[in-house]
Design an enzyme around this catalytic site. Structure first.
Site, PDB file in Angstrom:
ATOM      1  N   HIS A 173       0.843  -1.385  -0.358  1.00 19.72           N
ATOM      2  CA  HIS A 173      -0.086   0.430   0.438  1.00 19.72           C
ATOM      3  C   HIS A 173       0.614   1.183   0.235  1.00 19.72           C
ATOM      4  O   HIS A 173       1.831   1.277   1.226  1.00 19.72           O
ATOM      5  CB  HIS A 173      -0.932   0.192   1.380  1.00 19.72           C
ATOM      6  N   MET A 214      -7.992  11.793  -6.090  1.00 19.45           N
ATOM      7  CA  MET A 214      -8.694  10.704  -5.550  1.00 19.45           C
ATOM      8  C   MET A 214      -9.517   9.818  -5.631  1.00 19.45           C
ATOM      9  O   MET A 214      -8.765   8.814  -6.257  1.00 19.45           O
ATOM     10  CB  MET A 214     -10.165  11.570  -6.593  1.00 19.45           C
ATOM     11  N   ALA A 215     -10.511   9.291  -5.056  1.00 24.00           N
ATOM     12  CA  ALA A 215     -10.263   7.676  -4.672  1.00 24.00           C
ATOM     13  C   ALA A 215     -11.437   7.789  -5.338  1.00 24.00           C
ATOM     14  O   ALA A 215     -12.198   9.392  -5.976  1.00 24.00           O
ATOM     15  CB  ALA A 215     -11.272   7.381  -3.521  1.00 24.00           C
ATOM     16  N   LYS A 249     -20.066   6.822 -13.445  1.00 31.26           N
ATOM     17  CA  LYS A 249     -19.070   7.293 -13.350  1.00 31.26           C
ATOM     18  C   LYS A 249     -17.721   6.953 -12.589  1.00 31.26           C
ATOM     19  O   LYS A 249     -16.156   6.848 -13.519  1.00 31.26           O
ATOM     20  CB  LYS A 249     -19.206   8.903 -13.741  1.00 31.26           C
ATOM     21  N   GLY A 257      -7.424  20.947  -5.101  1.00 30.72           N
ATOM     22  CA  GLY A 257      -6.042  20.270  -3.858  1.00 30.72           C
ATOM     23  C   GLY A 257      -6.407  22.052  -2.946  1.00 30.72           C
ATOM     24  O   GLY A 257      -4.879  21.461  -2.394  1.00 30.72           O
ATOM     25  N   GLN A 258      -5.730  22.908  -3.894  1.00 34.01           N
ATOM     26  CA  GLN A 258      -5.912  24.183  -2.955  1.00 34.01           C
ATOM     27  C   GLN A 258      -5.988  24.360  -1.065  1.00 34.01           C
ATOM     28  O   GLN A 258      -5.574  24.852  -0.227  1.00 34.01           O
ATOM     29  CB  GLN A 258      -7.051  25.597  -3.416  1.00 34.01           C
ATOM     30  N   ASP A 259      -7.340  23.340  -1.151  1.00 38.33           N
ATOM     31  CA  ASP A 259      -7.045  23.822   0.517  1.00 38.33           C
ATOM     32  C   ASP A 259      -6.478  23.152   1.179  1.00 38.33           C
ATOM     33  O   ASP A 259      -6.450  23.093   2.560  1.00 38.33           O
ATOM     34  CB  ASP A 259      -8.504  22.834   0.715  1.00 38.33           C
TER      35      ASP A 259
END
EC number: 1.1.1.350
Length: 349
Positions: free
Chosen positions: A116, A175-176, A224, A306-308
């Site tokens: 993992h 993202m998952a 999706k 990704g900014q946060d």
């Protein structure tokens, strides 16, 4: 509680060394876990250490892996990872992909038979810091019902992307392919918090808010997310001749055995397609334009992807990293692991 990045890194590194991992590899794993916690991705941070320590101590993570790089073409390679710690293998594979893309414009590197690897945005950021575009995807153990299905087949199969803007700006997406990653459920358990009823179902197939009752996760955006997880399983599993679908090994069954997981890195050199300078200018312009968009009701700011997490990472560098007290107490204890994770597969059919 909050502790410094350096302290957390050292505690994790020491615990993994105690489990039997060589110092160099333990430092790499710790680096990726601390990166995740600093960005607020606690599902892939220190919460994973106890599980890793048990798997390492039982031999399921190879303490002395023999890596073999097979260059299959001018722009392609397979890193045979011998079930090394996933973070070590993924970082090594990305380093080769970066060198190849710098010389030849593009690179596709598969990592075969690894553990993992944690928050995979770490590895695409390696490429972005080198002025390149990075894409990575990997397998995960089966824990998701396909859209319209009642039985588990795929894993959360994450996808990450990063590209460089001007200066040290990086646009990152990770993202998952499920509504949320399994690690988010683990994080909720560690904090005794409920989860939204859109994340998962219980053993009866009913939506649940109890993280301890989760039997299967749900794909993001229905068909999706289902399609994306299928694509990732093909590219990081089937393509590399590895177990796929429900044949992918469980994180929790038989911690004495290697996971045999696959990951695929794709790296693109913008200079082979336009101009690196122009690319970086336009990417930074995109980021500024997204920030300038009028927020919808209920929102204060439009962030680029990704900014946060970038903001949290900068804050953590100054204020320290938030960590659950139980995890901190484990890290400073002499215990290798307190509760065995083995045979506790919550997704067993």
């Amino acid at each position: 509680m909050k502790i410094s990045r350096e302290t957390l890194h050292q505690l994790i590194e020491n615990k993994l060394c105690q489990a039997g991992l060589k110092r160099e590899h333990a430092a790499t794993v710790a680096e990726v876990l601390v990166y995740a916690d600093a960005r607020g991705i606690h599902s892939h941070g220190a919460v994973r250490v106890e599980y890793y320590a048990e798997r390492i101590s039982k031999g399921g993570t190879n303490r002395e892996p023999e890596f073999r790089l097979e260059e299959t073409g001018p722009c392609s390679a397979i890193l045979h990872a011998d079930n090394a710690a996933g973070q070590v293998a993924a970082k090594m594979g990305m380093e080769h992909a970066i060198k190849t893309a710098q010389q030849n414009g593009v690179a596709v590197v598969g990592i075969s038979r690894m553990g993992h690897s944690g928050a995979i945005s770490y590895f695409v950021q390696q490429a972005a810091r080198a002025g390149l575009i990075g894409i990575s995807m990997c397998q995960s153990d089966p824990m998701v019902v396909p859209f319209g299905g009642a039985e588990i087949y795929y894993g959360t199969n994450p996808l990450a992307f990063a590209a460089p803007g001007e200066g040290d700006e990086i646009l990152t997406f990770d993202m998952a392919t499920t509504v949320q990653a399994w690690g988010k459920v683990l994080d909720a358990r560690s904090r005794n918090m409920s989860i939204p009823d859109t994340w998962a179902v219980d053993k009866n197939g009913a939506p649940t808010t109890d993280p301890f009752a989760v039997h299967a996760l749900l794909p993001a955006a229905g068909p999706k997310g289902y399609g994306l997880m299928m694509m990732i399983d093909v590219l990081s599993g089937v393509l590399l001749g590895l177990p796929f679908g429900r044949q992918v090994s469980s994180m929790y069954d038989d911690l004495h055995a290697g996971r045999n997981l696959g990951q695929l890195h794709v790296v693109i050199n913008p200079n082979f397609f336009s101009s690196s300078e122009l690319f970086r200018q336009h990417l930074s312009q995109t980021m500024r334009e997204l920030n300038a968009i009028t927020p919808a009701p209920g929102f204060n700011q439009v962030y680029y992807p990704g900014q946060d997490q970038d903001i949290k990472q900068r804050q953590a560098a100054v204020e320290g990293i938030e960590i659950v007290d139980d995890i901190y107490q484990y890290l400073i204890s002499d215990a290798l692991y307190n509760t065995s994770y083995e045979t506790k597969n919550p997704f067993a059919q």
